[in-house]
Design a protein around this motif. Structure first.
Motif, mmCIF file in Angstrom:
data_model
loop_
_atom_site.group_PDB
_atom_site.id
_atom_site.type_symbol
_atom_site.label_atom_id
_atom_site.label_comp_id
_atom_site.label_asym_id
_atom_site.label_seq_id
_atom_site.Cartn_x
_atom_site.Cartn_y
_atom_site.Cartn_z
ATOM 1 N N TYR A 160 0.872 -1.172 0.000
ATOM 2 C CA TYR A 160 0.000 0.000 0.000
ATOM 3 C C TYR A 160 0.907 1.219 0.000
ATOM 4 O O TYR A 160 1.718 1.400 0.916
ATOM 5 C CB TYR A 160 -0.898 -0.014 1.241
ATOM 6 N N GLU A 180 -7.791 1.248 -3.491
ATOM 7 C CA GLU A 180 -7.164 1.682 -2.244
ATOM 8 C C GLU A 180 -7.882 1.024 -1.071
ATOM 9 O O GLU A 180 -9.106 0.914 -1.065
ATOM 10 C CB GLU A 180 -7.272 3.195 -2.064
ATOM 11 N N ILE A 200 -3.055 0.156 -3.775
ATOM 12 C CA ILE A 200 -2.413 -1.161 -3.730
ATOM 13 C C ILE A 200 -1.406 -1.261 -4.861
ATOM 14 O O ILE A 200 -1.671 -0.833 -5.988
ATOM 15 C CB ILE A 200 -3.485 -2.249 -3.828
#
Length: 304
Positions: free
Chosen positions: A101, A142, A247
């Motif tokens: 992330y 996300e 991601i």
């Protein structure tokens, strides 16, 4: 929060998980790829790892199956634990590919970062990551902080973005983890001019507190399946009050070739937040097997 993958408690949990999995081996110490990753670079083998929470395991399984579909031999080492261990193993070549992330990873490698937009965060990673590592193309998906309301509240008050909350914020109670007010009150005011009537410590029950009206808005991660089952909607953060946390595949440079990079970037090109939210509902709520969910998604997106 869950993306920090750190603290002694998480590491202990990981150790217990590995012991319970049988086989007696630590997947970190039994990695069979050399630090140079020469086998993978020749198209032979990569090792895909993950942290020990369901979303990260699912993402690793998606990566693994996408690579296998391109003829890459994949070894899985899932549910490992803390970011400290994962990044160190990726750096040494014990792991080849990790789902990461971007914002959380940048905060890990650069404690002083102030980057918030996706482009700025990625630029920071390119500068601050260890020389052995790189991030590939980030997905649109996300798993990020959000301010979330019920769909009914959004419709009634005309709320689509966090900025829209400014007109009603002083009549709303907001819920979140214990540290939410100390971390975000000034940020919201500086970024949006947003203030709330009351701050409540709702913790892990925030999504339920929004649904039952204990609070009118709350801090819920954007891929929390309770967004779906509680009929909630996350408001768009148009000014990046929360740093981008898209991601992204994190890879050992020496251990991946163009085939590996292309396959992983193809996954990123298809993965968005609503899609991942739907996948997480299947894994976390419906209790579907992560490998099956990954295969279904890859098939639907013409990646298998």
């Amino acid at each position: 929060m869950k993306r920090l993958f750190s603290t002694a408690a998480v590491i202990l949990s990981a150790a217990l998980t590995l012991t319970a999995c049988g086989g007696g081996g630590d997947p970190l110490t039994s990695a069979s790829v050399s630090p140079t990753g020469s086998g993978a670079a020749a198209g032979g083998k990569v090792v895909v790892g993950s942290a020990n929470f369901p979303e990260n395991v699912l993402l690793a399984e998606i990566y693994a199956q996408a690579l296998e579909a391109k003829g890459v031999q994949v070894e899985r080492k899932l549910n490992i634990g803390s970011r400290e261990v994962l990044v160190d193993q990726a750096k040494s070549g014990g792991l080849t590919v990790l789902p990461e992330y971007i914002g959380s990873l940048l905060a890990f490698v650069d404690k002083t970062t102030t980057a918030k937009t996706k482009d700025d965060v990625v630029a920071g990673l390119k500068e601050k990551l260890p020389a052995e590592l790189e991030v590939l193309e980030p997905a649109a998906a996300e798993d990020n902080n959000s301010l979330t309301v019920t769909k009914a509240t959004a419709a009634k008050d005309g709320l689509a973005t966090i900025e829209d909350l400014v007109k009603v914020g002083k009549t709303f109670a907001v819920g979140g983890p214990p540290e939410f007010q100390s971390r975000q009150e000034k940020n919201f005011k500086d970024t949006y001019g947003l203030e709330f009537k009351e701050w409540k410590k709702t913790g892990d029950a925030t999504a339920d507190a929004i649904k039952d009206g204990t609070v009118q808005v709350g801090n819920v991660f954007t891929t929390d399946p309770k967004i779906v089952i509680n009929d909630l909607v996350s408001l768009k953060d148009t000014k990046n009050a929360f740093a981008a946390d898209n991601i992204v595949p994190l890879v050992n440079k020496a251990a991946v070739n163009d085939t590996v990079k292309s396959a992983l970037n193809a996954v990123s090109a298809k993965l968005d937040t609503p899609g991942l939210l739907a996948l997480m509902k299947r894994v976390a709520i419906d209790k579907d097997d992560a490998a099956t969910v990954a295969k279904d998604w890859l098939t639907q997106n013409s990646l298998l």
